[in-house]
Scaffold this motif. Structure first.
Motif, short mmCIF file in Angstrom:
data_model
loop_
_atom_site.label_atom_id
_atom_site.label_comp_id
_atom_site.label_asym_id
_atom_site.label_seq_id
_atom_site.Cartn_x
_atom_site.Cartn_y
_atom_site.Cartn_z
N VAL A 97 18.25 -23.96 -8.58
CA VAL A 97 18.71 -23.54 -8.79
C VAL A 97 18.57 -22.85 -7.52
CG1 VAL A 97 18.88 -20.73 -9.33
CG2 VAL A 97 18.92 -22.18 -11.11
N ILE A 99 17.53 -19.12 -5.30
CA ILE A 99 17.37 -17.45 -5.05
C ILE A 99 17.09 -16.72 -3.78
CG2 ILE A 99 16.80 -17.72 -7.45
CD1 ILE A 99 13.56 -16.80 -6.93
N ALA A 109 21.38 -14.80 -6.42
CA ALA A 109 21.03 -16.12 -7.69
C ALA A 109 22.35 -17.07 -7.32
CB ALA A 109 20.29 -15.63 -8.75
N ASN A 133 23.52 -16.26 -13.16
CA ASN A 133 23.29 -15.94 -12.29
C ASN A 133 23.49 -13.69 -12.68
OD1 ASN A 133 23.27 -18.13 -11.18
ND2 ASN A 133 25.28 -17.79 -9.81
N THR A 136 19.59 -12.95 -13.98
CA THR A 136 18.50 -13.21 -13.44
C THR A 136 18.47 -12.08 -12.23
OG1 THR A 136 18.57 -15.82 -13.27
CG2 THR A 136 17.51 -14.57 -11.33
N ALA A 142 12.53 -15.39 -14.87
CA ALA A 142 13.44 -16.34 -15.44
C ALA A 142 13.09 -16.21 -16.85
CB ALA A 142 12.59 -17.85 -15.33
N TYR A 157 18.82 -24.32 -15.87
CA TYR A 157 18.81 -23.16 -15.03
C TYR A 157 17.60 -21.73 -14.91
CZ TYR A 157 20.78 -18.61 -12.61
OH TYR A 157 20.80 -17.99 -11.69
N LEU A 161 14.42 -22.27 -11.92
CA LEU A 161 14.28 -21.14 -11.90
C LEU A 161 13.09 -20.49 -11.81
CD1 LEU A 161 15.34 -17.66 -10.75
CD2 LEU A 161 15.61 -17.22 -13.32
#
Length: 170
Positions: A97, A99, A109, A133, A136, A142, A157, A161
């Protein structure tokens, strides 16, 4: 009159036999599903951790979290920072991931790497990644829900994250 046009027991026997044979053919045609291996995944870098398209970046080495700041030189709390988390290995493949944090808030994200072994899996994971996404951005952490049908991808994920968020805090 034809035997199948009657409403007697012969018709029911023939139909039941046809349904049984059809069901058996479908069961035999299905691919066997291998049981998942039980492992405890640590967010350590893997040898296959580099995502295509430059997920490595200017960070801490191959597979590790990478970060870049905006041209204004801001930090995670005052400017813009883009961080790519560690790749998380799942039984279906790695998930990674990236961000973007602006003024301490996650503004973007995206999963830069996720399992795409076959078209059905890719279709499911594209949907799951979109949902993850969005979650997030809404949660700003997370602490997000797994997507039904994509549990392993969702867990990977979350791990990636979290490693990206940890890199932002450091």
């Amino acid at each position: 009159m034809h035997p199948l046009k009657r409403t007697g027991p012969l018709r029911r026997i023939v139909l039941a036999s046809a349904v049984t044979v059809s069901g058996m053919v479908l069961l035999i045609a299905l691919k066997p599903h291998s049981p998942p291996e039980v492992t405890v995944a640590a967010p350590a870098p893997s040898s296959s951790g580099n995502a295509p398209g430059g997920a490595g970046g200017s960070g801490s080495g191959p597979g590790g979290p990478s970060a870049s700041t905006s041209p204004d030189g801001g930090s995670a709390t005052t400017g813009t920072m883009t961080v790519t988390g560690d790749p998380a290995d799942t039984i279906w493949g790695p998930v990674q991931v990236r961000i973007t944090v602006r003024n301490g808030k996650i503004t973007e994200a995206a999963a830069v790497q996720y399992p795409k072994a076959d078209p059905l899996e890719e279709q499911l994971n594209v949907y799951a990644v979109q949902q993850l996404n969005q979650q997030t951005l809404a949660a700003q952490s997370a602490d997000i829900d797994v997507v039904s049908g994509a549990t392993y991808t969702s867990q990977g994920y979350q791990q990636s994250l979290q490693s990206a968020l940890d890199a932002v805090r450091n």
